[in-house]
Design an enzyme around this catalytic site. Sequence first.
Site, PDB file in Angstrom:
ATOM      1  CB  SER A 145       6.403 -18.575  11.582  1.00  0.00           C
ATOM      2  OG  SER A 145       6.782 -17.817  10.484  1.00  0.00           O
ATOM      3  CG  LEU A 146       7.234 -18.693  17.612  1.00  0.00           C
ATOM      4  CD1 LEU A 146       7.793 -18.190  18.940  1.00  0.00           C
ATOM      5  CD2 LEU A 146       7.479 -20.192  17.476  1.00  0.00           C
ATOM      6  CE  LYS A 195       4.464 -11.571  16.849  1.00  0.00           C
ATOM      7  NZ  LYS A 195       5.707 -11.408  16.307  1.00  0.00           N
ATOM      8  CB  THR A 200      13.446 -23.531  29.278  1.00  0.00           C
ATOM      9  OG1 THR A 200      14.576 -23.718  30.121  1.00  0.00           O
ATOM     10  CG2 THR A 200      12.387 -24.566  29.561  1.00  0.00           C
ATOM     11  CB  THR A 203      11.938 -19.525  26.839  1.00  0.00           C
ATOM     12  OG1 THR A 203      11.287 -20.287  25.846  1.00  0.00           O
ATOM     13  CG2 THR A 203      10.926 -18.701  27.605  1.00  0.00           C
ATOM     14  CB  CYS A 249     -10.627 -10.899  -7.861  1.00  0.00           C
ATOM     15  SG  CYS A 249     -10.325  -9.127  -8.047  1.00  0.00           S
ATOM     16  CG  HIS A 301     -11.000 -10.275  -3.082  1.00  0.00           C
ATOM     17  ND1 HIS A 301     -10.100 -11.246  -3.439  1.00  0.00           N
ATOM     18  CD2 HIS A 301     -10.726  -9.205  -3.865  1.00  0.00           C
ATOM     19  CE1 HIS A 301      -9.305 -10.781  -4.388  1.00  0.00           C
ATOM     20  NE2 HIS A 301      -9.665  -9.549  -4.660  1.00  0.00           N
ATOM     21  CD  GLU A 305     -11.104 -13.909  -1.159  1.00  0.00           C
ATOM     22  OE1 GLU A 305     -12.226 -13.879  -1.708  1.00  0.00           O
ATOM     23  OE2 GLU A 305     -10.073 -13.441  -1.695  1.00  0.00           O
TER      24      GLU A 305
HETATM   25  N1  GLN Z   1      -5.265  -8.166 -11.408  1.00  0.00           N
HETATM   26  C1  GLN Z   1      -6.674  -7.953 -11.433  1.00  0.00           C
HETATM   27  C2  GLN Z   1      -7.039  -6.486 -11.286  1.00  0.00           C
HETATM   28  O1  GLN Z   1      -6.264  -5.719 -10.809  1.00  0.00           O
HETATM   29  C3  GLN Z   1      -7.383  -8.798 -10.380  1.00  0.00           C
HETATM   30  C4  GLN Z   1      -6.989  -8.490  -8.987  1.00  0.00           C
HETATM   31  C5  GLN Z   1      -7.336  -9.576  -8.013  1.00  0.00           C
HETATM   32  O2  GLN Z   1      -7.544 -10.722  -8.376  1.00  0.00           O
HETATM   33  N2  GLN Z   1      -7.374  -9.233  -6.745  1.00  0.00           N
HETATM   34  O3  GLN Z   1      -8.135  -6.101 -11.653  1.00  0.00           O
END
Ligand code: GLN
Length: 538
Positions: free
Chosen positions: A15-16, A18, A190, A193, A383, A509, A511
């Site tokens: 968790s540095l 990378k 150090t 390191t 989703c 999705h 995002e």
């Molecule tokens: N569990 C739901 C499905 O498989 C939604 C999946 C999700 O939200 N990525 O359809």
Amino acid sequence: MSTKYIFVSGGVTSSLGKGIISASLAKLLQARKLRVTIQKFDPYINIDPGTLNPYEHGECYVTEDGAETDLDLGHYERFLNVYTSKANNVTTGRIYRSVIHKEREGAYLGKTVQIVPHITDEIKRRMLLLGQTGDYDVIITELGGTVGDIESLPFVEAVRQLQWELPKEDCVLIHLTLVPYLSAAKELKTKPTQHSVRTLQQNGLQPDVIVCRTEHPIPMEMRKKVALFCNVKPNAVIESIDASSIYEVPLTMMKEKLDEIVMEKMHLEGLPEPDMTKWNDFLHKLFNPEQEVDIALVGKYVELQDAYKSILESFIHAGAENKCKVKVHYVHSEYIDASNVAEKLQGMSGILVAPGFGERGIEGKIEAVRYARENKIPFFGICLGMQMAVIEYARNVLGLKDAMSSEVRPNTPVPVIDLMEDQKSLTAKGGTMRLGAYRCKIEEGSLAHKIYGKTEISERHRHRYEVNDNYVKALVDAGLRTSGKNPETGLVEIVELPDHPFFIGVQFHPELKSTPENPQPIFVAFVKAALDYKNRAK
Ligand code: GLN
């Protein structure tokens, strides 16, 4: 010019960052007009993180070509604004699978199959693969895990071999470590390191650059000491001080001249100065917000920041675009019910219901949708969040009280969300969902049309269940608009409510494709709607 390979290993602790260092260096080289990609080698035995619980490794990131990958690939795409693919994430599981497959085919001609050379050969082959496409000048390879771990050894050994096999100027090793601050002694230390570099050296590897993650500036004397103990030049000991935003790190690395040191080692002279104009514009907006807005993220993995990584990053991009700071409030869906939903969502100017799997927290999500719909608060369902919006509508508007998803209740009498035929026969869980980019046709005049400004889009998917076609007509007749559909299958991709100021649910999705330089349009519009809601309420 031959392809250059930069390896980034990590020591002392995990968790540095990378991934962020790799992405920042890639950004700087890209800004100097080099074609760069980043790949990650993960030492775990899972074939991919698709079957991992988000509590294990955070969000599972999905690429255009439908690979379920480590969330660091999300950082790579956000920083570089370039897509990654299946080839950019390799695990021990995938390496072993192909070696064992070859052994069964008899490809090893009676030889004993061993970690060295067979597994390491396969690792090296994968490490060089993207470089052979001719699409890139520089391949940055992030080695997952921490040097010294048993499971990282074959990867470290593969890099050792490559350090000798590749021309000297084509191979750079950067080692990221932690320089802890002991508050009682008021001193930076150090020693960890030094030990971590020694572990590398014991494995036959010599780092060219040491990046020290630190909470306080590292004085020159201390850098010289690290240089002396670790066989690098003092200017190759670089400090990576905690930043207020990950998006600042390319600039801090530029100040530390990480790109220049690497270029010098790679004999890359005469490159243009990095053009960071767009990036700096984004940072300027990010650090100078004119307003604030409160948005609820209703989900069940809220204890872990990384579980919703891409959603949080999308809010940062969309916030900057709207010149506003988005304050995301986690609301645990498991603890929402009809009696407390108003209290839990009090003061929120927008409600996002998150993706997810399984039964836990489902009813709370449905309550959150109802609250947003009835109170005309901007709503965005992603989703599973979209599926819950459809269930809520079926139950509370259409009057189908038993409406449910067959994921949650396989024998539900009213499966408004259900498995498609092609999913029903599948038994294996890994890599069998609807994954990656699919097209979506958008209805003219819809909210989605207004948001995207076009009638055909492509977004990434990761789900098994779909809106059940048998209920679509009834839902539409009752006022739900199915404004986006897959042109090949007719599956519902987007739902919205025309008599609500902003209510949208998407099966995909969005995002996963948001970047600082290209913020995702639904997130931008949702934040804008939340701001309007807030300003109206004043
Ligand atoms: N569990 C739901 C499905 O498989 C939604 C999946 C999700 O939200 N990525 O359809």
